[in-house]
Design a protein around this motif. Structure first.
Motif, PDB file in Angstrom:
ATOM      1  N   ASP A 118     -59.439 -28.797 -39.158  1.00 10.13           N
ATOM      2  CA  ASP A 118     -59.913 -29.924 -39.963  1.00 10.13           C
ATOM      3  C   ASP A 118     -59.020 -31.149 -39.840  1.00 10.13           C
ATOM      4  OD1 ASP A 118     -57.725 -28.918 -41.251  1.00 10.13           O
ATOM      5  OD2 ASP A 118     -58.589 -28.999 -43.267  1.00 10.13           O
ATOM      6  N   LYS A 119     -58.138 -31.155 -38.818  1.00  4.72           N
ATOM      7  CA  LYS A 119     -57.217 -32.277 -38.647  1.00  4.72           C
ATOM      8  C   LYS A 119     -57.247 -32.769 -37.194  1.00  4.72           C
ATOM      9  CE  LYS A 119     -55.208 -32.501 -42.787  1.00  4.72           C
ATOM     10  NZ  LYS A 119     -56.030 -31.515 -43.494  1.00  4.72           N
ATOM     11  N   PRO A 120     -56.967 -34.061 -36.981  1.00  3.97           N
ATOM     12  CA  PRO A 120     -56.971 -34.610 -35.618  1.00  3.97           C
ATOM     13  C   PRO A 120     -55.821 -34.083 -34.759  1.00  3.97           C
ATOM     14  CG  PRO A 120     -57.154 -36.346 -37.275  1.00  3.97           C
ATOM     15  CD  PRO A 120     -56.777 -35.094 -38.000  1.00  3.97           C
ATOM     16  N   LEU A 121     -56.012 -34.162 -33.451  1.00  6.30           N
ATOM     17  CA  LEU A 121     -54.950 -33.804 -32.506  1.00  6.30           C
ATOM     18  C   LEU A 121     -53.653 -34.524 -32.856  1.00  6.30           C
ATOM     19  CD1 LEU A 121     -56.954 -34.061 -29.162  1.00  6.30           C
ATOM     20  CD2 LEU A 121     -55.713 -32.011 -29.909  1.00  6.30           C
ATOM     21  N   LEU A 122     -53.761 -35.809 -33.135  1.00  4.11           N
ATOM     22  CA  LEU A 122     -52.577 -36.618 -33.434  1.00  4.11           C
ATOM     23  C   LEU A 122     -51.826 -36.075 -34.637  1.00  4.11           C
ATOM     24  CD1 LEU A 122     -50.816 -39.106 -32.969  1.00  4.11           C
ATOM     25  CD2 LEU A 122     -52.506 -40.464 -34.243  1.00  4.11           C
ATOM     26  N   TRP A 123     -52.532 -35.661 -35.654  1.00  3.48           N
ATOM     27  CA  TRP A 123     -51.907 -35.090 -36.855  1.00  3.48           C
ATOM     28  C   TRP A 123     -51.127 -33.836 -36.506  1.00  3.48           C
ATOM     29  CZ3 TRP A 123     -52.107 -30.435 -39.383  1.00  3.48           C
ATOM     30  CH2 TRP A 123     -51.641 -30.390 -40.700  1.00  3.48           C
ATOM     31  N   HIS A 124     -51.703 -32.959 -35.692  1.00  2.21           N
ATOM     32  CA  HIS A 124     -51.030 -31.716 -35.294  1.00  2.21           C
ATOM     33  C   HIS A 124     -49.727 -32.026 -34.551  1.00  2.21           C
ATOM     34  CE1 HIS A 124     -54.142 -28.744 -36.342  1.00  2.21           C
ATOM     35  NE2 HIS A 124     -55.019 -29.661 -35.989  1.00  2.21           N
ATOM     36  N   ILE A 125     -49.769 -33.030 -33.680  1.00  2.00           N
ATOM     37  CA  ILE A 125     -48.573 -33.403 -32.908  1.00  2.00           C
ATOM     38  C   ILE A 125     -47.495 -33.949 -33.832  1.00  2.00           C
ATOM     39  CG2 ILE A 125     -47.702 -35.016 -31.164  1.00  2.00           C
ATOM     40  CD1 ILE A 125     -50.590 -34.773 -29.902  1.00  2.00           C
ATOM     41  N   MET A 126     -47.880 -34.813 -34.749  1.00  3.33           N
ATOM     42  CA  MET A 126     -46.910 -35.390 -35.681  1.00  3.33           C
ATOM     43  C   MET A 126     -46.321 -34.325 -36.602  1.00  3.33           C
ATOM     44  SD  MET A 126     -48.979 -38.954 -36.455  1.00  3.33           S
ATOM     45  CE  MET A 126     -47.851 -39.584 -37.692  1.00  3.33           C
ATOM     46  N   LYS A 127     -47.124 -33.358 -37.006  1.00  2.00           N
ATOM     47  CA  LYS A 127     -46.625 -32.264 -37.831  1.00  2.00           C
ATOM     48  C   LYS A 127     -45.595 -31.436 -37.076  1.00  2.00           C
ATOM     49  CE  LYS A 127     -47.714 -30.776 -41.424  1.00  2.00           C
ATOM     50  NZ  LYS A 127     -47.136 -30.928 -42.787  1.00  2.00           N
ATOM     51  N   ARG A 128     -45.793 -31.250 -35.765  1.00  2.00           N
ATOM     52  CA  ARG A 128     -44.827 -30.505 -34.948  1.00  2.00           C
ATOM     53  C   ARG A 128     -43.474 -31.212 -34.960  1.00  2.00           C
ATOM     54  NH1 ARG A 128     -44.283 -25.261 -33.441  1.00  2.00           N
ATOM     55  NH2 ARG A 128     -42.532 -25.139 -32.030  1.00  2.00           N
ATOM     56  N   TYR A 129     -43.510 -32.515 -34.745  1.00  2.00           N
ATOM     57  CA  TYR A 129     -42.263 -33.277 -34.786  1.00  2.00           C
ATOM     58  C   TYR A 129     -41.640 -33.225 -36.174  1.00  2.00           C
ATOM     59  CZ  TYR A 129     -42.634 -35.289 -30.117  1.00  2.00           C
ATOM     60  OH  TYR A 129     -42.662 -35.452 -28.757  1.00  2.00           O
ATOM     61  N   ASN A 130     -42.466 -33.329 -37.200  1.00  2.00           N
ATOM     62  CA  ASN A 130     -41.970 -33.335 -38.568  1.00  2.00           C
ATOM     63  C   ASN A 130     -41.288 -32.019 -38.930  1.00  2.00           C
ATOM     64  OD1 ASN A 130     -43.282 -33.844 -41.902  1.00  2.00           O
ATOM     65  ND2 ASN A 130     -41.572 -34.845 -40.914  1.00  2.00           N
ATOM     66  N   GLN A 131     -41.753 -30.911 -38.352  1.00  2.00           N
ATOM     67  CA  GLN A 131     -41.129 -29.606 -38.593  1.00  2.00           C
ATOM     68  C   GLN A 131     -39.662 -29.610 -38.171  1.00  2.00           C
ATOM     69  OE1 GLN A 131     -43.442 -26.663 -36.529  1.00  2.00           O
ATOM     70  NE2 GLN A 131     -45.212 -26.871 -37.879  1.00  2.00           N
ATOM     71  N   TYR A 132     -39.320 -30.468 -37.212  1.00  2.00           N
ATOM     72  CA  TYR A 132     -37.954 -30.534 -36.694  1.00  2.00           C
ATOM     73  C   TYR A 132     -37.196 -31.752 -37.228  1.00  2.00           C
ATOM     74  CZ  TYR A 132     -39.096 -26.700 -33.588  1.00  2.00           C
ATOM     75  OH  TYR A 132     -39.462 -25.467 -33.085  1.00  2.00           O
ATOM     76  N   GLY A 133     -37.750 -32.374 -38.269  1.00  2.00           N
ATOM     77  CA  GLY A 133     -37.033 -33.449 -38.936  1.00  2.00           C
ATOM     78  C   GLY A 133     -37.311 -34.849 -38.439  1.00  2.00           C
ATOM     79  N   PHE A 134     -38.248 -34.985 -37.503  1.00  2.00           N
ATOM     80  CA  PHE A 134     -38.598 -36.315 -37.001  1.00  2.00           C
ATOM     81  C   PHE A 134     -39.759 -36.864 -37.836  1.00  2.00           C
ATOM     82  CE2 PHE A 134     -36.975 -33.817 -33.419  1.00  2.00           C
ATOM     83  CZ  PHE A 134     -35.899 -34.608 -33.029  1.00  2.00           C
ATOM     84  N   ASP A 135     -39.544 -37.982 -38.502  1.00  2.00           N
ATOM     85  CA  ASP A 135     -40.570 -38.479 -39.416  1.00  2.00           C
ATOM     86  C   ASP A 135     -40.865 -39.970 -39.253  1.00  2.00           C
ATOM     87  OD1 ASP A 135     -38.270 -39.575 -40.441  1.00  2.00           O
ATOM     88  OD2 ASP A 135     -38.331 -38.487 -42.341  1.00  2.00           O
ATOM     89  N   GLU A 136     -40.341 -40.588 -38.194  1.00  2.00           N
ATOM     90  CA  GLU A 136     -40.609 -42.002 -37.936  1.00  2.00           C
ATOM     91  C   GLU A 136     -41.343 -42.146 -36.613  1.00  2.00           C
ATOM     92  OE1 GLU A 136     -38.331 -46.343 -38.085  1.00  2.00           O
ATOM     93  OE2 GLU A 136     -37.265 -44.491 -38.608  1.00  2.00           O
ATOM     94  N   PHE A 137     -42.563 -42.665 -36.681  1.00  2.00           N
ATOM     95  CA  PHE A 137     -43.448 -42.681 -35.526  1.00  2.00           C
ATOM     96  C   PHE A 137     -43.864 -44.107 -35.162  1.00  2.00           C
ATOM     97  CE2 PHE A 137     -43.987 -38.684 -37.775  1.00  2.00           C
ATOM     98  CZ  PHE A 137     -43.896 -37.749 -36.761  1.00  2.00           C
ATOM     99  N   ILE A 138     -44.032 -44.331 -33.857  1.00  2.00           N
ATOM    100  CA  ILE A 138     -44.602 -45.571 -33.345  1.00  2.00           C
ATOM    101  C   ILE A 138     -45.837 -45.184 -32.540  1.00  2.00           C
ATOM    102  CG2 ILE A 138     -44.259 -47.613 -31.913  1.00  2.00           C
ATOM    103  CD1 ILE A 138     -41.244 -47.323 -32.398  1.00  2.00           C
TER     104      ILE A 138
END
Length: 253
Positions: free
Chosen positions: A30-50
């Motif tokens: 129920d979520k976009p590809l982009l959301w899944h990718i950002m969640k992967r980064y967020n799991q490792y502490g990356f939370d600032e995206f361009i």
């Protein structure tokens, strides 16, 4: 550390979806590809995206502008229109950068230079899912001292093929049909990489920049042997959704 995501392509190989929405918003579960990718980064502490936007970029902006109230329960104060979320939202800081409809990958990345700053940054595409350990990738990059590190995946594919020796690329051939180590995205890049890019809208990161970095022996390759899949076609999106239904969504674990 900022994460730059290429979101501007037209996704012509999955026109069944991209006639209506941009490729990064193609849904898995129920979520976009982009959301899944950002969640992967967020799991490792990356939370600032361009997000480097192009085709139907306004839809990506709209998705995140309305994300909180659409995806969380909330209390609405009708006297002033304020809302209070009842669950903790994702603490993401997102820069939406319009990079043009026809601009190629290298030109899009070059436009992010002043927003990236003077520190190393992550880069990936908005259509690749993997169970990659991003901290191990970063540690490997720092160890090599190279300007750029790309995640390599063993695959028979239409993607760019790399020849690797002791963790450093010796050759790079984009869109090869041979078996070998392919460009799996998930890069770590030093600011010096911008010297390998031009402001020209026709600059292709994979064709020009990576080949120049390879010639200068400045492209390191982090080999990933776990799950990896690119949603390059509509069939790929269906396959990812089937994995999600079966609970085999390794990229989310």
């Amino acid at each position: 550390m900022k994460v730059v995501i290429l979101c501007g392509g037209k996704g012509t190989r999955m026109s069944e979806l991209t006639n209506e929405v941009p490729k990064p918003l193609a849904k898995v579960g129920d979520k976009p590809l982009l959301w899944h990718i950002m969640k992967r980064y967020n799991q490792y502490g990356f939370d600032e995206f361009i997000l480097l936007l192009g085709y139907k970029g306004e839809m990506i902006k709209e998705y995140f502008m309305t994300y909180n109230w659409k995806n969380h329960s909330f209390t609405l104060d009708t006297s002033n229109g304020s809302i209070q979320l009842l669950q903790q939202p994702e603490k993401w800081k997102i820069t939406f950068l319009d990079t043009g409809l026809e601009t190629m990958t290298g030109g899009r990345i070059k436009l992010a230079e002043k927003y990236v700053g003077t520190e190393a940054f992550m880069l990936t595409y908005a259509d690749g899912l993997a169970d990659i350990n991003l901290l191990d990738l970063l540690k490997f990059h720092k160890h090599t001292g190279a300007i750029a590190t790309v995640t390599g995946v063993n695959k028979i594919s239409q993607f760019g093929t790399l020849t690797v020796n002791n963790g450093i690329a010796e050759s790079f051939h984009e869109k090869s049909q041979s078996e070998g180590i392919i460009n799996g995205g998930f890069f770590v890049l030093e600011p010096k990489v911008f010297e390998y890019l031009t402001n020209n809208t026709t600059c292709v990161f994979e064709e020009e920049s990576l080949k120049k970095l390879t010639l200068d022996r400045e492209l390191a390759v982090y080999l990933h042997e776990g799950f990896w899949m690119a949603a390059d076609t509509y069939k790929n999106v269906l396959e990812l959704n089937e994995l999600w239904k079966q609970g085999k969504n390794l990229w989310a674990k």
